[in-house]
Design an enzyme around this catalytic site. Structure first.
Site, short mmCIF file in Angstrom:
data_model
loop_
_atom_site.label_atom_id
_atom_site.label_comp_id
_atom_site.label_asym_id
_atom_site.label_seq_id
_atom_site.Cartn_x
_atom_site.Cartn_y
_atom_site.Cartn_z
N ASP A 39 0.87 -1.19 0.00
CA ASP A 39 0.00 0.00 0.00
C ASP A 39 0.91 1.24 0.00
OD1 ASP A 39 -3.26 0.19 0.98
OD2 ASP A 39 -2.11 2.06 0.98
N TYR A 154 -14.20 6.67 -13.09
CA TYR A 154 -14.08 5.49 -12.24
C TYR A 154 -14.79 4.30 -12.90
CZ TYR A 154 -14.75 2.51 -8.11
OH TYR A 154 -14.77 1.46 -7.23
N THR A 186 -21.97 -0.83 -2.94
CA THR A 186 -21.48 0.20 -2.01
C THR A 186 -21.18 -0.46 -0.67
OG1 THR A 186 -22.88 1.79 -3.14
CG2 THR A 186 -21.95 2.47 -1.01
#
Ligand SMILES: NC(=O)c1ccc[n+]([C@@H]2O[C@H](COP(=O)([O-])OP(=O)(O)OC[C@H]3O[C@@H](n4cnc5c(N)ncnc54)[C@H](O)[C@@H]3O)[C@@H](O)[C@H]2O)c1
Length: 256
Positions: A39, A154, A186
């Site tokens: 990350d 996106y 979501t």
């Protein structure tokens, strides 16, 4: 004691410091996997690594071939060849209509989401070839299965990720390397929270409110990061040994 489907097996997880990548990494660790956690967020990585015994980590940019290749080499050195790859590093960008993005914003989304997924696969497939087997999960989105009014770039980038996964499945099936794609709806993570805030601050285009996001989901709630982690672990695991090239929404029925 949880199942130990991944005992001693090596997994490389991008975006491991937060949200879906973190939930997946923690589940893999609980089931005995040895992990390379990748990350750009050093602090977040440190927290996750502390919860994953025997894991290693690398702070880097998923869209940089130098960083991804260095992490893959470090992982090989510390843990041996990786059998599993999960690409969860991603950004959703600022909600806008397609024509309103700057070239720089557009390129950044594609660099992280699409090129980043491809770079990780490119770096890790040679290790899977060494083992003669492997399983890869690319994190796409329900936004990659249909258009999105406010997350146009996106959505386009996730559509590319979805098709990349399917092409990779065809490329590598004969080598015993499976590639599948999870499309979350979501899910309640820092990324989703940030999107709600930004959307609520948009001007005249009347973006959806948090309640509108929620009520259009047939199950009437946002998903949990762990619910995505469970789907990812299924695809990685031997239970999915004859499953490759699948694009699976995990979305409370949104795409039903
Ligand atoms: N949360 C959702 O509702 C949702 C829905 C559909 C798809 N997704 C996808 O799932 C993935 C994970 O999302 P999340 O909700 O966990 O988000 P998140 O923001 O909680 O986590 C994303 C992680 O990726 C890392 N990252 C971002 N850009 C990076 C880069 N260039 N290099 C290295 N690391 C980078 C971040 O530091 C962060 O730790 C993303 O690809 C996202 O598009 C999320």
């Amino acid at each position: 004691m949880s199942e130990q489907r991944f005992a001693g097996r090596v997994a490389f997880v991008t975006g491991a410091a937060s949200g879906l990548g973190k939930a997946t990494a923690l589940k893999l660790a609980r089931e005995g996997a040895r992990l390379m956690l990748f990350d750009r967020d050093a602090k977040g990585l440190q927290d996750v690594q502390a919860q994953c015994p025997g894991s290693v980590s690398y702070v880097g940019d998923a869209s940089s071939s130098a960083d991804v290749n260095a992490a893959a080499a470090a992982s090989r050195e510390a843990l041996g060849p990786a059998e599993f790859l999960v690409t969860s590093a991603g950004i959703n960008g600022i909600p806008k209509m397609a024509v309103d993005y700057t070239e720089e914003e557009w390129d950044k989304l594609f660099d992280v989401n699409v090129k980043g997924s491809w770079l990780a696969v490119k770096a890790l497939v040679p290790q899977m070839r060494e083992l003669g087997k492997g399983s890869i999960v690319l994190m796409s989105s329900t936004a990659g299965l249909g258009g999105s009014k406010f997350l146009a770039a996106y959505s386009a980038s996730k559509g590319a990720v979805t098709m990349l996964a399917r092409s990779l499945a065809l490329n590598h099936a004969h080598e015993g390397i499976r590639v599948n794609c999870v499309c979350p709806g979501t899910i309640d993570t820092p990324m989703a929270q940030e999107m709600f805030v930004v959307a609520s601050q948009m001007g005249g285009a009347a973006p959806p409110t948090v309640d509108q996001f929620r009520t259009r989901i047939p199950m009437g709630r946002f998903g949990l990061a762990d619910e995505i982690g469970d789907a990812v672990l299924y695809f990685l695991s031997d239970a999915a040994s004859y499953t490759t090239g699948v694009t699976m929404p995990v979305d409370g029925g949104l795409k039903a």
